[in-house]
Design an enzyme around this catalytic site. Structure first.
Site, PDB file in Angstrom:
ATOM      1  N   HIS A 293      -7.254   9.005   2.542  1.00 46.85           N
ATOM      2  CA  HIS A 293      -7.407   9.430   1.046  1.00 46.85           C
ATOM      3  C   HIS A 293      -6.147  10.388   1.034  1.00 46.85           C
ATOM      4  O   HIS A 293      -5.761  11.185   1.923  1.00 46.85           O
ATOM      5  CB  HIS A 293      -8.690  10.250   1.343  1.00 46.85           C
ATOM      6  CG  HIS A 293      -9.284  10.690  -0.079  1.00 46.85           C
ATOM      7  ND1 HIS A 293      -9.495   9.692  -0.866  1.00 46.85           N
ATOM      8  CD2 HIS A 293      -9.549  12.117  -0.667  1.00 46.85           C
ATOM      9  CE1 HIS A 293     -10.306  10.399  -2.149  1.00 46.85           C
ATOM     10  NE2 HIS A 293      -9.959  11.600  -1.837  1.00 46.85           N
TER      11      HIS A 293
ATOM     12  N   ASN B 292      -8.584  17.949  -3.186  1.00 49.91           N
ATOM     13  CA  ASN B 292      -9.035  16.724  -3.296  1.00 49.91           C
ATOM     14  C   ASN B 292      -9.242  16.325  -4.760  1.00 49.91           C
ATOM     15  O   ASN B 292     -10.099  16.642  -5.279  1.00 49.91           O
ATOM     16  CB  ASN B 292     -10.361  16.596  -2.441  1.00 49.91           C
ATOM     17  CG  ASN B 292     -11.053  15.009  -2.870  1.00 49.91           C
ATOM     18  OD1 ASN B 292     -10.369  14.236  -3.170  1.00 49.91           O
ATOM     19  ND2 ASN B 292     -12.270  15.037  -2.251  1.00 49.91           N
TER      20      ASN B 292
ATOM     21  N   CYS C 275       0.851  -1.021  -0.132  1.00 49.82           N
ATOM     22  CA  CYS C 275       0.279  -0.022   0.075  1.00 49.82           C
ATOM     23  C   CYS C 275       0.988   1.328   0.155  1.00 49.82           C
ATOM     24  O   CYS C 275       0.482   2.185  -0.500  1.00 49.82           O
ATOM     25  CB  CYS C 275      -1.257  -0.114   1.301  1.00 49.82           C
ATOM     26  SG  CYS C 275      -0.113  -0.124   3.054  1.00 49.82           S
TER      27      CYS C 275
END
EC number: 3.4.22.53
Length: 700
Positions: free
Chosen positions: A262, A286, A105
């Protein structure tokens, strides 16, 4: 010796520009264009022999050949997985990167951040690739590896299980750039399993060539806001995220519309006057949705009415979709981690950025010579490689009233992931920075010794010794000269490393090492001056021909050493005796006359004296770390690289150098210095040899 030749060749290639992004090194000498054209001409799809579609490419333990996790795996090309495979659809986005059955990850987070910058993404993922035009089952990517850009070629056979990609895949299922990028990265690291576990900053660096630092926002440094502003001025990539505590937390939305787990990017940092006081604001992006912060300083917040309309317009009108402002205090409260990837000058094409000054230095630790361990091992710590840092110019602006020179130091250990297959892993590494004493300033040819480190505290050091690929810290020190000492935590650990220093102002960096020097005491001897006792001894030993051969010398010295209790020795090897004869045999007879034997006998007595004095523990032997001091006593000063060669050549598996090897080393060195001096009478430091001469000296 082959390793030294390879290093010299690589240094020359680097000086000519090989390893830059424009002239990336072909990994395993595989050239993408050549291989693709060969496949197109043959009408065949590329099969990579260096990273085959076999269990060995998957892993060695959990993903090893007999693991339950690898049963039923089939390698398939994208054309066999879906009807209309695409390399990239509508640009690279976060949804192209979904984690599979591999604990990488950290790598995927770095790839996700890479998609925020199309220009940098294109440096890693060349865009002119597809499954339609000129498709030959071959793709290529570029990675930064320890100071060099490397082009990696892969075929497009990917591991699948039950028809689905086993590792990274796109949400759509028909886009394959991320899966192929992961495969190329697995190849350069040895296998897929080698990618398990790591830090996002590692991926950041391999995709950009930059130097990445990170901050836990629970414990921010007092000048973090200024650090962010300076990073943005320098064109750095900044990412932030909110930690998740469980898998269910991933992509969970907080009540103020922030998404956990995120990857956000930081795009601005400004101070504005609001109601008579200065407010620190952070702009965050974002990039994958319209979910925006609803707390203070959001787009519709009344707080904006307290700001000068012109300032407000300047800050809000140029926002992109998904961008929002928040107060710096809210940023610290809600986000968990900030990562800053400081880019190298060559990555930044825009002249408006204030670019870092970059220096890279390569080095290695070698067991027995330059792998001294940390300060806990004072007898060997001083033998680690040392690097001089000259800080000359202070920063243009002060941070919190503190003047000085800002610089980042990153110590990276090389190729450790690739060695996991062999049972190796990351060393525990760190470094210290020491102020150079006034009497030694301006000198680069003095390797600081044991006594210096016993009496001098480090001015700065890495926050910790840790078993990660890189240890990195930011420092601010007054102008001056400093010595940086990188080390493993424990001594005797072999490893290669590179050190990178990013500084705000120009600074000088170079390895600190002893200059090559040989102060060999010449022994003047005339046959008339040799005493009668020694003459009688020589006649007795030499026999009728009045000369001593290497074989006779071996017998003589074996008898002498057998009587000594303070030096452990099995006698001299015939090889050592031959090189002793060669050193003094001026008439080419292959034997020693009276005068020559007298000189040799005097030298051996001197060697015995040095050997006994250096052997402080009275073991009758000498360890490899004592060898450096012994060589100095014998008149030789040598750089670290030569000490590494000497230990590799003359020490045994337990790093012991017996008297025979000690003498052989000294005689070999003296002979080489004499030859060089004879061929360089003008002391230019350079000689020219043809192949025959080179071979003649090399077989000495």
């Amino acid at each position: 010796m082959a390793g030294i030749a390879i290093k010299l060749a690589k240094d020359r290639e680097a000086a000519e520009g090989l390893g830059s992004h424009e002239r990336a090194i072909k990994y395993l000498n595989q050239d993408y264009e050549t291989l693709r054209n060969e496949c197109l001409e043959a009408g065949a799809l590329f099969q990579d022999p260096s990273f085959p579609a076999l269990p060995s490419s998957l892993g060695y333990k959990e993903l090893g050949p007999y693991s339950s996790k690898t049963r039923g795996i089939e390698w398939k090309r994208p054309t066999e997985i879906c009807a209309d495979p695409q390399f990239i659809i509508g640009g690279a986005t976060r949804t192209d990167i979904c984690q599979g059955a591999l604990g990488d990850c950290w790598l995927l987070a770095a790839i996700a951040s890479l998609t925020l910058n199309e220009e940098i993404l294109a440096r890693v993922v060349p865009p002119d690739q597809s499954f339609q035009e000129n498709y030959a089952g071959i793709f290529h990517f570029q990675f930064w590896q320890y100071g060099e850009w490397v082009e990696v070629v892969v075929d497009d056979r990917l591991p699948t299980k039950d028809g689905e990609l086993l590792f990274v895949h796109s949400a759509e299922g028909s886009e394959f750039w991320s899966a192929l990028l992961e495969k190329a990265y697995a190849k350069i690291n040895g296998c897929y399993e080698a990618l398990s576990g790591g830090a996002t900053t590692e991926g950041f660096e391999d995709f950009t060539g930059g130097i990445a630092e990170w901050y836990e926002l629970r414990k921010p440094p007092p000048n973090l806001f200024k650090i962010i502003q300076k990073a943005l001025e320098k064109g750095s990539l900044l990412g932030c995220s909110i930690d998740i505590t469980s898998a269910a937390d991933s992509e969970a939305v907080t009540y103020q519309k922030l998404v956990k787990g995120h990857a956000y990017s930081v795009t601005g940092a400004e101070e504005v006057e609001s109601s008579g006081s200065l407010q620190k604001l952070i702009r965050i992006r974002n990039p994958w949705g319209q979910v925006e912060w609803t707390g203070k300083w959001n787009d519709n917040c009344p707080s904006w009415n307290t700001v000068d309309p012109e300032v407000r317009a300047n800050l809000t009108e140029r926002q992109e979709d998904g961008e929002f402002w928040m107060s710096f205090s809210d940023f610290l409260r809600h986000y968990s981690r900030l990562e800053i990837c400081n880019l190298t000058p060559d990555t930044l094409t825009c002249d408006s950025y204030k670019k870092w000054k970059l220096t890279k230095m390569d080095g290695n630790w070698r067991r027995g010579s330059t792998a001294g361990g940390c300060r806990n091992y004072p007898n060997t710590f001083w033998m680690n490689p040392q690097y001089l840092i000259k800080l000359e110019e202070e920063d243009e602006d002060e941070e919190d009233g503190e003047r000085g020179c800002t610089f980042l130091v990153g110590l990276i250990q090389k190729h450790r992931r690739r060695q996991r297959k062999m049972g190796e892993d990351m060393h525990t590494i760190g470094f210290g920075i020491y102020e150079v004493p006034e009497e030694l300033t301006g000198q680069t040819n003095i390797h600081l010794g044991k006594n210096f480190f016993l009496t001098t505290r480090a001015r700065e050091r890495s926050d910790t010794f840790i078993n990660l690929r890189e240890v990195l810290n930011r420092f601010k020190l007054p102008p001056g000269e400093y010595v940086l000492v990188p080390s493993t935590f424990e001594p005797h650990k072999d490893g290669d490393f590179c050190i990178r220093v990013f500084s705000e102002k120009k600074a000088d960096y170079q390895a600190v090492d002893d200059e090559i020097e040989a102060n060999i005491e010449e022994i003047d001897a005339n046959e008339e001056d040799i005493d009668d006792g020694f003459r009688r001894l020589f006649v007795q030993l030499a026999g009728e021909d009045a000369e001593i051969s290497a074989f006779e010398l071996q017998t003589i010295l074996r008898r002498v050493l057998a009587k000594r209790q303070d030096i452990k020795s099995d006698g001299f090897s015939i090889e050592t005796c031959k090189i002793m004869v060669d050193m003094l045999d001026e008439d080419g007879s292959g034997k020693l006359g009276l005068k020559e034997f007298y000189i040799l006998w005097t030298k051996i007595q001197k060697y015995q004296k040095i050997y006994r004095e250096i052997d402080v523990d009275r073991s009758g032997t000498m360890n490899s770390y004592e060898m450096r001091k012994a060589l100095e006593e014998a008149g030789f000063k040598l750089p670290c690289q030569l000490h590494q060669v000497i230990v590799a050549r003359f020490a045994d598996d337990e790093l012991i150098i017996d008297f025979d090897n000690f003498v052989r080393c000294l005689v070999r060195l003296e002979t080489l210095f004499k030859i060089f001096k004879q061929l360089d009478p003008e002391n230019t430091g350079t000689i020219q040899l043809n192949l025959a001469s080179w071979l003649s000296f090399s077989v000495l």
